[in-house]
Write a protein that holds these residues in place. Sequence first.
Motif, short mmCIF file in Angstrom:
data_model
loop_
_atom_site.label_atom_id
_atom_site.label_comp_id
_atom_site.label_asym_id
_atom_site.label_seq_id
_atom_site.Cartn_x
_atom_site.Cartn_y
_atom_site.Cartn_z
N SER A 195 -21.50 207.78 -53.63
CA SER A 195 -22.50 208.79 -53.98
C SER A 195 -22.73 209.81 -52.88
O SER A 195 -23.57 210.69 -53.02
CB SER A 195 -23.83 208.10 -54.31
OG SER A 195 -24.28 207.31 -53.23
N SER A 196 -21.96 209.72 -51.79
CA SER A 196 -22.16 210.63 -50.67
C SER A 196 -21.58 212.01 -50.98
O SER A 196 -20.56 212.15 -51.67
CB SER A 196 -21.50 210.07 -49.41
OG SER A 196 -21.57 210.99 -48.34
N LEU A 197 -22.23 213.05 -50.46
CA LEU A 197 -21.75 214.42 -50.62
C LEU A 197 -20.92 214.89 -49.42
O LEU A 197 -20.44 216.02 -49.41
CB LEU A 197 -22.96 215.36 -50.79
CG LEU A 197 -23.88 215.07 -51.97
CD1 LEU A 197 -25.04 216.06 -51.99
CD2 LEU A 197 -23.12 215.11 -53.29
N VAL A 198 -20.77 214.02 -48.43
CA VAL A 198 -20.03 214.39 -47.21
C VAL A 198 -18.53 214.38 -47.50
O VAL A 198 -18.02 213.45 -48.15
CB VAL A 198 -20.36 213.40 -46.07
CG1 VAL A 198 -19.65 213.81 -44.79
CG2 VAL A 198 -21.86 213.31 -45.86
N PRO A 199 -17.78 215.40 -47.08
CA PRO A 199 -16.33 215.42 -47.30
C PRO A 199 -15.64 214.24 -46.62
O PRO A 199 -16.10 213.73 -45.61
CB PRO A 199 -15.89 216.75 -46.67
CG PRO A 199 -17.13 217.57 -46.57
CD PRO A 199 -18.26 216.61 -46.38
N VAL A 282 -17.40 201.75 -43.64
CA VAL A 282 -18.34 202.59 -44.38
C VAL A 282 -19.33 203.23 -43.42
O VAL A 282 -19.99 202.56 -42.64
CB VAL A 282 -19.10 201.78 -45.44
CG1 VAL A 282 -20.13 202.67 -46.16
CG2 VAL A 282 -18.14 201.17 -46.44
N ILE A 283 -19.42 204.57 -43.49
CA ILE A 283 -20.43 205.32 -42.74
C ILE A 283 -21.54 205.69 -43.71
O ILE A 283 -21.32 206.43 -44.66
CB ILE A 283 -19.82 206.59 -42.10
CG1 ILE A 283 -18.67 206.20 -41.17
CG2 ILE A 283 -20.87 207.39 -41.35
CD1 ILE A 283 -17.93 207.39 -40.60
N GLN A 284 -22.73 205.17 -43.48
CA GLN A 284 -23.83 205.35 -44.43
C GLN A 284 -24.46 206.74 -44.27
O GLN A 284 -25.57 206.89 -43.77
CB GLN A 284 -24.88 204.25 -44.21
CG GLN A 284 -24.35 202.85 -44.45
CD GLN A 284 -24.05 202.57 -45.92
OE1 GLN A 284 -24.50 203.30 -46.80
NE2 GLN A 284 -23.27 201.53 -46.18
N SER A 285 -23.72 207.74 -44.71
CA SER A 285 -24.22 209.12 -44.69
C SER A 285 -24.05 209.70 -46.08
O SER A 285 -22.95 209.64 -46.65
CB SER A 285 -23.45 209.96 -43.66
OG SER A 285 -23.91 211.28 -43.64
N TYR A 286 -25.12 210.27 -46.64
CA TYR A 286 -25.09 210.71 -48.03
C TYR A 286 -25.12 212.23 -48.18
O TYR A 286 -24.48 212.78 -49.07
CB TYR A 286 -26.26 210.08 -48.80
CG TYR A 286 -26.12 208.58 -48.92
CD1 TYR A 286 -25.43 208.02 -49.99
CD2 TYR A 286 -26.65 207.73 -47.96
CE1 TYR A 286 -25.27 206.65 -50.11
CE2 TYR A 286 -26.50 206.36 -48.06
CZ TYR A 286 -25.81 205.81 -49.14
OH TYR A 286 -25.65 204.45 -49.24
#
Length: 310
Positions: A195-199, A282-286
């Motif tokens: 669900s993340s928007l980070v490229p 996993v990097i928890q950035s959304y």
Amino acid sequence: MSDLLDDDLEFRGGTLQLSADHVPSESVENQQGNVSENPARRKPPSNVNPSVLSGADSLTSSTSSFADARNEEQMNATAATPTESVKTVYPRYDVPFNKENIKDFFTFRKGVVETAIQECITALLFPEDGEYLGSWLLTEITLWDNEKERIVLLTSRLVMTIKYDFIAMKQLDFKKTYLDDLDTIVIGELVYPQSSLVPERNLRGVRLMWNKGEPVPLKTVWNPFSQDVPFLTFASHPIFWHKEGGLEEKVTYDMETFAQKLQRAIECMPSSACCIHHSPIVIQSYVGLTSLLHNKTSMGFFKVRGKFSF
């Protein structure tokens, strides 16, 4: 007459035997109604859970071998047929940095990194820290997905992460992480939640964890200045992809070499209960707007920025 019949029967029997020998094994299996499927032909599941914060059982573990991604790519390229396409993983640093901008990094200047590392070894390492195993200049990726330039020292007892001012050439801060405290090491591609928007990064890394499977407390997750984060994440330094020469000249900036030596150090500790996994990190950035701006402008690195240097 009876002799001729006997010879004819023998010849026919031999012919039948030869025909049976040349029947393909797959055909024989197909003729048997209750033959079970060969386990070796089954495809492994593709939906592996990439979560690594709790050391989940779904991760693929390895305690005695290290797979270098570059060797895997070379083997895949050799084994691939002309009709198959091999997917090459390009580091994200190839986009924002080129050979001209990389020269703005103070660490790109000849002798700067070597001098800084030697100074840190002399000033910060002591005999009780264990046998010295190696040193690197890597990129640390923080809990909030910010990239930081760090000197990393590895001994038989600990990993030391050092913040160093490459302009003033002085050590600013350091942190010791003892190998005995580690419970999980993950080596793999850096990814974001679905669900993340980070490229996507298209970059490999290594994560050292000592949270014993417990989730990160909310007070730590929501505090960008917290010093209680129970893991460290490293990737190769941008210079790695621009340094001229072979791997020997680039090894100081190479995360893969650090991860390999770290795993060997863990394996040489009979009392260590640390598990080593090869799986996505996993990097928890959304949303990551702040981190994208921070990383795009390389604020975590010492470099020349117009008329200023910081």
